[in-house]
Design a protein around this motif. Structure first.
Motif, short mmCIF file in Angstrom:
data_model
loop_
_atom_site.label_atom_id
_atom_site.label_comp_id
_atom_site.label_asym_id
_atom_site.label_seq_id
_atom_site.Cartn_x
_atom_site.Cartn_y
_atom_site.Cartn_z
N GLU A 9 118.65 66.06 48.44
CA GLU A 9 119.85 65.63 47.90
C GLU A 9 120.79 66.89 46.39
OE1 GLU A 9 116.82 63.63 44.44
OE2 GLU A 9 118.52 62.93 43.61
N ARG A 12 123.34 67.85 48.75
CA ARG A 12 123.93 66.34 48.72
C ARG A 12 125.51 67.03 47.32
NH1 ARG A 12 121.24 62.00 52.62
NH2 ARG A 12 122.81 60.43 51.01
N VAL A 54 110.52 52.74 44.37
CA VAL A 54 110.70 54.00 44.51
C VAL A 54 110.76 54.76 42.77
CG1 VAL A 54 112.55 55.67 45.07
CG2 VAL A 54 112.56 53.95 45.85
N HIS A 327 115.17 62.56 46.32
CA HIS A 327 115.09 61.45 47.77
C HIS A 327 116.08 61.89 48.79
CE1 HIS A 327 114.73 58.57 44.32
NE2 HIS A 327 115.63 59.52 43.46
N PHE A 328 116.57 62.85 49.12
CA PHE A 328 117.04 62.90 50.11
C PHE A 328 116.73 64.14 50.94
CE2 PHE A 328 119.81 60.10 48.54
CZ PHE A 328 119.38 58.48 49.50
#
Lengths: 328, 328
Positions: A9, A12, A54, A327-328
Motif C-alpha cells: 500500500e 504504491r 473491510v 490494504h495491498f
C-alpha cells in the motif's frame, strides 16, 4: 516494471501518488494537507474511506458505521492538534440500504456532530452494485504553524500513547465468534471499541507545543510508529510491558498470550501516538489528568533511522508477527 | 415511515442530510460549500464519486477514468466561477487493479493536473471486494462574495448553455453497441465526450458578474434546470430547436428522432447551464468568442416556480420522457 513486482500500500502511494502532490500535502507523509485559512489559521484537510466487509461488518448498526466513518477522520484531526470545522460525505450505497438504514445512518452522524462540534458541508450520494463504500473528507483548523506533524521526533524523546491498545482488534475477534472465555462485560467493551473509535480531540488540542511528533494509531502500533519514525528519520524502542491494556484485553491475553500480536499490530485503535522531550513528563501527567484521558509512556526514540524494536522486561527483542494492516 | 415509501435521490438528501448541513453548505442546494479563506478569498468545497459500472465502464482506460473523476469535480468548480486549488482522492480498488492500472490512472491525473493547474492534497487508498469506487473532494477558490450560485435566476432572464448537449449519453450508446449508422469520426467524437468531460473553467471564471445563476449539467438538462429553478423559485421555458448539437448528435437524431431524450435527460454533459439578464447578450457573445467556447441561448426564465417546460418551434409542449439520472 515486471509483472511479478508487487508493491504494498505505502509503496504504491509513494510511487504513483506522491509525485502528484502539492507542497501543502507535506509529501503525503502526514496523511493531511495544510492550506492557508483566514488570518492566523490553517485548514487541515483529511480524507478516509471505509468499506463494508473491510473496515466494518455487514451487520454493524448503520448509526455506528456513520460514527466510525466520522470518527476515523476526526482522529486524524486530533493527531494534528486541530479542531473540527466540517466535512464532505460521499456515500456509495447498494439498493438494499433502504430509508430505515439511512435514517439510522444520519442519526449517527447527527449524534456525533453534536458531540464533536462539526457539521456537514456537502456530499455526493451514488448507487453501487458493490458493498457499502463511504468516504469522508474532514476539514479542521489549527493556529498558523501549530499543527503537530510526524517529523519532529528526536533521539531521547519519550514515546507516549493515549488510552489502551488492542481493544478494537480483539473486539473484531469477539464479533467473529472468538474470545468466548471472556465475561459478557469484557466482550461488550471490546466490541464497542471496535465499532466506536474515540477521537482524542481534547487531548490533541492540548498537546500543541508539547508533543514533538504525533499521529493516530489506525494501521497498528508498530506500523504507525514506523511511519512516525520514517518521517522523523529516527528509530524507536517500545517496552512491551508498558503497553496500556484494558481489563478485557488483559483477560484475553491471559487466556491466549498469542493475542499480543493484536496489541502490536491489530490496528483500529484510534489512539494518539506521540513523542515529547523528557522535560515534558510532568506537564503530560497534568494534561492527562485535565482531559481525563490516560497517557502512557511506552518507549523512547533512538538514533536508528526507521527501526522500531519491541523489547520485553528483560530487554530481549519481542518478535513482531505483523507490523500492521496493509490494504495491498 | 411505511415500508413502501420510496424516496428518490434528492428526496433522500433533503430528508436525511439537509438537516445535518452547516450554514456554509448553502442548504445543500448548490452542490458545494463556501468557507472563509485568506483575506478576500472563499474556498469552494465539492465532492463527487464515480463507480465502475455506474459512471464508467469496466473497460474504460484507467487514465481516462482518472481524468473523468477529476473533471466532473472541476466542472462543479467551473459552475461556481471558481478556479482550482487542489484535491483529496479516495480510491477503493479491487485487487485486479494492478500496478499497470495504477500507472495509467496516475498518468491521467498528472496530465490533467498540468492542464487545469491543480495538485493532489492527500487521500486514502483502500481495498474493496466490490467495483472500483473513486471519490474526490475538490477545493477551489473565488473572490469573496463572487461565487455564482443557483439561486439568482429571475423571470425574464435568458437561459444559456455552453458547448453541445447529448454527446456523452449518445457516446455511451455507441460503447453499448448502438448508433452503428454513424460515421467512425462521429462515433469516436461521441465516445470521447462520454469518457472525457470538458470542465468549462475559463468560461466559468469569465461569467462572474454576468451570470445570475449557474450549475453544470451532470444529471441531464431538464433535471439540472429543475434544480436551478427550485433554488431560484422560478420556472423556465426551453426551446427544443435551440439546443446546441454536435454533428454526431445531429446525425444520430436524424436517424433515430427518439434519441432527443438523450439530449434532454441523458446527463454527463458537464456543460455550464446559466441564466443572465437580456442586457448581457452582447457581452456573452464577446465572452464566448474570447474563450473559444460556444454559448447558446436555449430559453428563458418565467414566473412559474419550479416548472421547466420544453417547447417546439411552434410553441407546443415537447414530452420529456426522463428528466434526468437519479441514483435512487
Amino acid at each position: 516494471m515486471t509483472a511479478d513486482t508487487k508493491l504494498d500500500e505505502f509503496e504504491r502511494i509513494a510511487r504513483y501518488f506522491a509525485p502528484l502532490a502539492a507542497p501543502e500535502a507535506l509529501g503525503l507523509l502526514d496523511d493531511v494537507a495544510l492550506i492557508e485559512g483566514p488570518s492566523g489559521v490553517q485548514y487541515v484537510l483529511k480524507t478516509d474511506a471505509i468499506v463494508e466487509g473491510v473496515h466494518f461488518l455487514p451487520d454493524d448498526p448503520a448509526d455506528q458505521v456513520a460514527q466510525k466513518l466520522l470518527r476515523v477522520n476526526l482522529s486524524d484531526l486530533a493527531a494534528k492538534g486541530a479542531s473540527p470545522v466540517g466535512y464532505l460525505l460521499t456515500t456509495a450505497l447498494p439498493h438494499r440500504c433502504d430509508e430505515l438504514w439511512l435514517e439510522r445512518f444520519s442519526a449517527g452522524l447527527a449524534r456525533d456532530q453534536a458531540e464533536f462540534g462539526i457539521a456537514l458541508l456537502g456530499g455526493d450520494s451514488v448507487a453501487t452494485p458493490g458493498p457499502i463504500t463511504l468516504s469522508l473528507a474532514a476539514v479542521g483548523k489549527v493556529e498558523q504553524g501549530k499543527a503537530i506533524l510526524r517529523r519532529g521526533a528526536q533521539p531521547g524523546h519519550d514515546v507516549f500513547v493515549s488510552g489502551t491498545l488492542g481493544d478494537a482488534a480483539l473486539g473484531l475477534k469477539v464479533l467473529q465468534g472468538g474470545l468466548a472465555e471472556l465475561s459478557e462485560t469484557e466482550r461488550a467493551h471490546l466490541v464497542d471499541r471496535y465499532r466506536l473509535p474515540r477521537p482524542r480531540l481534547a487531548l490533541g488540542l492540548e498537546l500543541a507545543g508539547t508533543a514533538s511528533a504525533m499521529l493516530d494509531v489506525s494501521d497498528g502500533l508498530v506500523a504507525d510508529l514506523d511511519h512516525l519514525c520514517a518521517a522523523s528519520a529516527v528509530g524507536a524502542v517500545v517496552e512491551a510491558a508498558a503497553l496500556p491494556l484494558s481489563p478485557g484485553a488483559t483477560a484475553a491475553l491471559a487466556a491466549e498470550p498469542g493475542l499480543f500480536a493484536s496489541v502490536l499490530g491489530g490496528g483500529d485503535d484510534y489512539e494518539l501516538l506521540f513523542t515529547a522531550p523528557t522535560a515534558s513528563r510532568i506537564a503530560l501527567d497534568r494534561l492527562a489528568a485535565n482531559t481525563g484521558i490516560a497517557v502512557t509512556r511506552i518507549g523512547r526514540i533512538v538514533d536508528a533511522p526507521r527501526q522500531v524494536r519491541v523489547i520485553d522486561a528483560q530487554g530481549r527483542a519481542v518478535k513482531v508477527a505483523s507490523r500492521g494492516y496493509r490494504h495491498f
